[in-house]
Design a protein around this motif. Structure first.
Motif, PDB file in Angstrom:
ATOM      1  N   MET A   1       0.838  -1.207   0.000  1.00 35.34           N
ATOM      2  CA  MET A   1       0.000   0.000   0.000  1.00 35.34           C
ATOM      3  C   MET A   1       0.861   1.241   0.000  1.00 35.34           C
ATOM      4  SD  MET A   1      -3.169   0.932  -0.063  1.00 35.34           S
ATOM      5  CE  MET A   1      -4.199   2.345   0.264  1.00 35.34           C
ATOM      6  N   GLY A   2       1.923   1.200   0.812  1.00 36.11           N
ATOM      7  CA  GLY A   2       2.818   2.351   0.884  1.00 36.11           C
ATOM      8  C   GLY A   2       3.511   2.604  -0.433  1.00 36.11           C
ATOM      9  N   THR A   3       3.898   1.552  -1.153  1.00 31.85           N
ATOM     10  CA  THR A   3       4.564   1.714  -2.448  1.00 31.85           C
ATOM     11  C   THR A   3       3.633   2.384  -3.448  1.00 31.85           C
ATOM     12  OG1 THR A   3       5.873  -0.251  -2.039  1.00 31.85           O
ATOM     13  CG2 THR A   3       5.725   0.509  -4.329  1.00 31.85           C
ATOM     14  N   ARG A   4       2.368   1.978  -3.449  1.00 31.53           N
ATOM     15  CA  ARG A   4       1.418   2.575  -4.385  1.00 31.53           C
ATOM     16  C   ARG A   4       1.256   4.061  -4.095  1.00 31.53           C
ATOM     17  NH1 ARG A   4      -3.960   3.841  -4.525  1.00 31.53           N
ATOM     18  NH2 ARG A   4      -4.987   3.683  -6.568  1.00 31.53           N
ATOM     19  N   ASP A   5       1.118   4.455  -2.815  1.00 30.09           N
ATOM     20  CA  ASP A   5       0.978   5.863  -2.465  1.00 30.09           C
ATOM     21  C   ASP A   5       2.187   6.661  -2.897  1.00 30.09           C
ATOM     22  OD1 ASP A   5      -1.467   5.357  -1.380  1.00 30.09           O
ATOM     23  OD2 ASP A   5      -0.766   5.253   0.698  1.00 30.09           O
ATOM     24  N   GLN A   6       3.381   6.080  -2.715  1.00 30.68           N
ATOM     25  CA  GLN A   6       4.594   6.785  -3.131  1.00 30.68           C
ATOM     26  C   GLN A   6       4.634   6.969  -4.635  1.00 30.68           C
ATOM     27  OE1 GLN A   6       7.738   4.406  -1.514  1.00 30.68           O
ATOM     28  NE2 GLN A   6       7.280   4.948   0.611  1.00 30.68           N
ATOM     29  N   ASP A   7       4.173   5.938  -5.375  1.00 34.63           N
ATOM     30  CA  ASP A   7       4.154   6.044  -6.834  1.00 34.63           C
ATOM     31  C   ASP A   7       3.229   7.167  -7.280  1.00 34.63           C
ATOM     32  OD1 ASP A   7       5.905   3.985  -7.058  1.00 34.63           O
ATOM     33  OD2 ASP A   7       4.387   2.439  -7.473  1.00 34.63           O
ATOM     34  N   LEU A   8       2.039   7.272  -6.631  1.00 34.61           N
ATOM     35  CA  LEU A   8       1.094   8.324  -6.985  1.00 34.61           C
ATOM     36  C   LEU A   8       1.686   9.692  -6.706  1.00 34.61           C
ATOM     37  CD1 LEU A   8      -2.317   6.907  -5.699  1.00 34.61           C
ATOM     38  CD2 LEU A   8      -1.559   7.117  -8.063  1.00 34.61           C
ATOM     39  N   GLN A   9       2.351   9.832  -5.551  1.00 31.33           N
ATOM     40  CA  GLN A   9       2.886  11.128  -5.179  1.00 31.33           C
ATOM     41  C   GLN A   9       4.045  11.545  -6.073  1.00 31.33           C
ATOM     42  OE1 GLN A   9       3.758  10.843  -1.014  1.00 31.33           O
ATOM     43  NE2 GLN A   9       1.606  10.635  -0.432  1.00 31.33           N
ATOM     44  N   SER A  10       4.710  10.581  -6.697  1.00 34.88           N
ATOM     45  CA  SER A  10       5.830  10.927  -7.567  1.00 34.88           C
ATOM     46  C   SER A  10       5.403  11.091  -9.016  1.00 34.88           C
ATOM     47  CB  SER A  10       6.921   9.841  -7.469  1.00 34.88           C
ATOM     48  OG  SER A  10       6.414   8.592  -7.915  1.00 34.88           O
ATOM     49  N   SER A  11       4.132  10.846  -9.320  1.00 33.61           N
ATOM     50  CA  SER A  11       3.660  10.954 -10.702  1.00 33.61           C
ATOM     51  C   SER A  11       3.698  12.401 -11.166  1.00 33.61           C
ATOM     52  CB  SER A  11       2.229  10.412 -10.824  1.00 33.61           C
ATOM     53  OG  SER A  11       2.188   9.030 -10.560  1.00 33.61           O
ATOM     54  N   ARG A  12       4.179  12.589 -12.377  1.00 33.93           N
ATOM     55  CA  ARG A  12       4.237  13.920 -12.980  1.00 33.93           C
ATOM     56  C   ARG A  12       3.171  13.998 -14.070  1.00 33.93           C
ATOM     57  NH1 ARG A  12      10.261  13.053 -14.786  1.00 33.93           N
ATOM     58  NH2 ARG A  12       9.129  11.141 -15.340  1.00 33.93           N
ATOM     59  N   VAL A  13       2.244  14.935 -13.888  1.00 35.98           N
ATOM     60  CA  VAL A  13       1.141  15.108 -14.832  1.00 35.98           C
ATOM     61  C   VAL A  13       1.299  16.459 -15.512  1.00 35.98           C
ATOM     62  CG1 VAL A  13      -1.352  15.371 -15.091  1.00 35.98           C
ATOM     63  CG2 VAL A  13      -0.434  13.660 -13.499  1.00 35.98           C
ATOM     64  N   VAL A  14       1.274  16.460 -16.838  1.00 30.10           N
ATOM     65  CA  VAL A  14       1.324  17.706 -17.599  1.00 30.10           C
ATOM     66  C   VAL A  14       0.061  17.786 -18.448  1.00 30.10           C
ATOM     67  CG1 VAL A  14       2.573  19.116 -19.256  1.00 30.10           C
ATOM     68  CG2 VAL A  14       3.841  17.674 -17.655  1.00 30.10           C
ATOM     69  N   ILE A  15      -0.623  18.922 -18.355  1.00 27.58           N
ATOM     70  CA  ILE A  15      -1.903  19.115 -19.026  1.00 27.58           C
ATOM     71  C   ILE A  15      -1.786  20.240 -20.034  1.00 27.58           C
ATOM     72  CG2 ILE A  15      -4.314  19.763 -18.666  1.00 27.58           C
ATOM     73  CD1 ILE A  15      -3.928  18.603 -15.759  1.00 27.58           C
ATOM     74  N   LEU A  16      -2.135  19.956 -21.273  1.00 22.41           N
ATOM     75  CA  LEU A  16      -2.146  20.971 -22.328  1.00 22.41           C
ATOM     76  C   LEU A  16      -3.556  21.531 -22.440  1.00 22.41           C
ATOM     77  CD1 LEU A  16       0.481  19.337 -23.065  1.00 22.41           C
ATOM     78  CD2 LEU A  16       0.023  19.958 -25.437  1.00 22.41           C
ATOM     79  N   GLY A  17      -3.751  22.749 -21.945  1.00 22.96           N
ATOM     80  CA  GLY A  17      -5.054  23.383 -22.014  1.00 22.96           C
ATOM     81  C   GLY A  17      -5.654  23.574 -20.637  1.00 22.96           C
ATOM     82  N   GLY A  18      -6.043  24.811 -20.338  1.00 21.92           N
ATOM     83  CA  GLY A  18      -6.563  25.127 -19.011  1.00 21.92           C
ATOM     84  C   GLY A  18      -8.040  25.393 -18.982  1.00 21.92           C
ATOM     85  N   GLY A  19      -8.778  24.842 -19.942  1.00 20.58           N
ATOM     86  CA  GLY A  19     -10.232  24.965 -19.933  1.00 20.58           C
ATOM     87  C   GLY A  19     -10.845  23.993 -18.935  1.00 20.58           C
ATOM     88  N   PRO A  20     -12.176  23.772 -19.001  1.00 25.70           N
ATOM     89  CA  PRO A  20     -12.825  22.882 -18.039  1.00 25.70           C
ATOM     90  C   PRO A  20     -12.213  21.485 -17.977  1.00 25.70           C
ATOM     91  CG  PRO A  20     -14.463  24.136 -19.231  1.00 25.70           C
ATOM     92  CD  PRO A  20     -13.148  24.437 -19.889  1.00 25.70           C
ATOM     93  N   GLY A  21     -11.881  20.905 -19.131  1.00 27.25           N
ATOM     94  CA  GLY A  21     -11.244  19.592 -19.118  1.00 27.25           C
ATOM     95  C   GLY A  21      -9.878  19.627 -18.476  1.00 27.25           C
ATOM     96  N   GLY A  22      -9.131  20.719 -18.708  1.00 26.92           N
ATOM     97  CA  GLY A  22      -7.791  20.842 -18.166  1.00 26.92           C
ATOM     98  C   GLY A  22      -7.757  21.156 -16.689  1.00 26.92           C
ATOM     99  N   TYR A  23      -8.478  22.198 -16.253  1.00 24.79           N
ATOM    100  CA  TYR A  23      -8.340  22.578 -14.847  1.00 24.79           C
ATOM    101  C   TYR A  23      -9.062  21.609 -13.910  1.00 24.79           C
ATOM    102  CZ  TYR A  23     -12.883  25.186 -14.760  1.00 24.79           C
ATOM    103  OH  TYR A  23     -14.192  25.565 -14.790  1.00 24.79           O
ATOM    104  N   GLU A  24     -10.149  20.997 -14.370  1.00 25.67           N
ATOM    105  CA  GLU A  24     -10.801  20.000 -13.521  1.00 25.67           C
ATOM    106  C   GLU A  24      -9.913  18.765 -13.354  1.00 25.67           C
ATOM    107  OE1 GLU A  24     -13.467  19.903 -11.737  1.00 25.67           O
ATOM    108  OE2 GLU A  24     -14.567  21.695 -12.314  1.00 25.67           O
ATOM    109  N   SER A  25      -9.254  18.350 -14.425  1.00 31.98           N
ATOM    110  CA  SER A  25      -8.353  17.201 -14.321  1.00 31.98           C
ATOM    111  C   SER A  25      -7.149  17.537 -13.437  1.00 31.98           C
ATOM    112  CB  SER A  25      -7.884  16.766 -15.707  1.00 31.98           C
ATOM    113  OG  SER A  25      -7.120  17.770 -16.341  1.00 31.98           O
TER     114      SER A  25
END
Length: 485
Positions: free
Chosen positions: A1-25
């Motif tokens: 469980m701890g490994t999964r949480d660490q993986d999520l916290q280290s995930s890098r997400v880049v979003i192209l576009g700051g409209g409703p789909g972008g900022y909500e995500s």
């Protein structure tokens, strides 16, 4: 469980576009512990906030007040009463009441743009509070795991990503021979620069955008000509609803030109001329080209990264917003799924939940509520009558005219109706509301469709008397079928 949480916290997400789909995500990804970067060209909120949904609906809300004022004489309210001479009467109040209502489009558009900017600022502040990195600039993919953002001053920033979401929206389609100049030949993003009301506005296109703006400018005081290549206004909507809008438009003096396809639009000395494919011409002071939109997907590295596009240029996605490339998701108008801000936001939320390992339900369009902001409005949810007929589905339907509702009579509402579709066994399959503020009235039907309620269950719920929403329960009662032993 701890490994999964660490993986999520280290995930890098880049979003192209700051409209409703972008900022909500972005908000979902941040709550799940990811490091999030949003790259947006126009400003937070994207075109939905800055040039499309927020400004257009603000303009339409202003026009709605004009429509309400026009109904005043039906209620016994007259705006042209003479100023009384009696010394005890407040002369200032009397003069104000005697003035005819008028529109200063320059002031209206200043307010429209100010509200859009304020909403954009609110979105920016919210993302900032959540610790989301924001870059104003144009983004492009350099492979499926790397995004480069180019700021207005030319500086570039590269971001490596574990997950990329493409939510770049769409832009108005340009008709060859009718290229906009921002002054007389306009797209819907350019209308807010006008400082005076068009004397004679030609609207090319009778879809949702064309119908909304045609109705709004008619209410504001412009002479309007609506050029439609189809047999009727709003060809993709419920036929009975479209008939009501056409009746209202014609009754208010709009010129409707059906089966008339525009070929070009050119400037004249003091206006525009729209030439139709059959050789006829239409003259006006301004023309709005509302001929659809095209996805903003070219030139941003999607094809080079292996992302599959449709023949129309839309990003192909599945029901959890995945593209053809692992780790790359897409949401909003650039996908062509359904051009609604609510759908874009849902696609974005689903994408991040799926990408970051949270529980997720695939996108279902069956329960999407949509609204057309004409006057009256048209709100729909669930299956349409055309879909049910095409699928050969068994269904029953009932309709109640708005003019039969006591609250509607009190408010001077004459045009509109409530319609429900149900399976013969009782389950509500869909509905249509045509009324002022239909966008608010559709919610009970949305609940019924979402939770698979029967018409009898809707009918047995209490409603306020008198209320416009009472018609929903009444229509449901009309669908009741006696169960004989």
């Amino acid at each position: 469980m701890g490994t999964r949480d660490q993986d999520l916290q280290s995930s890098r997400v880049v979003i192209l576009g700051g409209g409703p789909g972008g900022y909500e995500s972005a908000l979902v990804a941040r709550r799940l512990g990811a490091d999030v970067t949003v790259v947006e060209r126009l400003g937070l909120g994207g075109s939905a906030v800055l040039t499309d949904v927020v400004p257009s609906k603000t303009l339409i809300a202003t026009a709605e007040w004009m429509t309400i004022a026009d109904r005043a004489p039906d209620l016994g309210i007259h705006l042209d009463a003479p100023v009384p001479a009696h010394p005890r009467i407040d002369r200032t109040r009397a003069i104000r009441e005697s003035e005819q209502h008028r529109v200063d489009l320059g002031e209206v558009n200043v307010r429209v743009k100010a509200l859009a900017a304020a909403q954009s600022a609110d979105v920016h502040a919210r993302l900032e509070r959540e610790g989301i990195r924001m870059v104003i600039g144009s983004g492009r993919l350099e492979g499926p795991r790397r995004v480069v953002a180019t700021q207005p001053d030319g500086r570039e920033h590269a971001f490596d990503a574990d997950v990329v979401l493409v939510s770049t929206g769409a832009v108005p389609r340009v008709l060859p021979g009718g290229e906009p100049d921002g002054e007389r030949i306009l797209t819907w993003t350019q209308l807010y620069e006008l400082t005076s009301l068009p004397e004679r506005l030609i609207v090319v296109g009778s879809g949702v955008t064309g119908a909304e703006f045609a109705g709004a400018y008619l209410a504001l005081g412009s002479e309007v000509v609506l050029v439609s290549s189809r047999d009727r206004v709003l060809p993709g909507e419920d036929a009975d609803a479209a008939d009501v809008i056409e009746e209202v438009f014609r009754g208010q003096g709009m010129t409707l030109m059906a089966r008339s396809r525009a070929q070009s639009a050119t400037r004249t000395a003091d206006g525009v001329v729209v030439t139709l494919t059959d050789g006829r011409t239409v003259e006006g002071s301004h023309v709005l080209m509302a001929v659809g939109s095209v996805p903003s997907t070219s030139g941003i590295g999607l094809v080079e990264a292996g992302v599959r596009l449709s023949t129309s240029g839309h990003v192909e996605v599945d029901k959890v917003s995945r593209t053809s490339v692992r780790g790359v998701y897409a949401a909003g108008d650039c996908t062509g799924v359904l051009p609604l801000a609510s759908v874009a936001a849902m696609q974005g939320r689903i994408a991040m939940s799926h990408a970051l390992g949270d529980s997720v339900m695939p996108l279902s369009l069956r329960t999407v509520a949509a609204n057309i902001f004409t006057e009256p409005e048209i709100a729909t949810v669930g299956y349409s009558e055309a879909q049910l007929t095409a699928a050969g589905s068994r269904y029953v339907t009932s309709t109640l005219a708005l003019a039969q509702n006591p609250r509607a009579k009190m408010l001077g509402m004459r045009h509109g109706f409530v319609k429900l579709f149900a399976h013969p066994a009782g389950q509500v399959l869909g509905g249509v509301v045509v009324a002022p503020n239909a966008s608010e009235l559709i919610f009970p039907i949305t609940l019924a469709v979402s939770h698979r309620l029967t018409a009898d269950e809707v009918a047995s719920s209490f409603t306020v008397y008198p209320s416009v929403s009472g018609s929903i329960a009444e229509v449901a009662r009309m669908l009741h079928q006696r169960q004989d032993d």
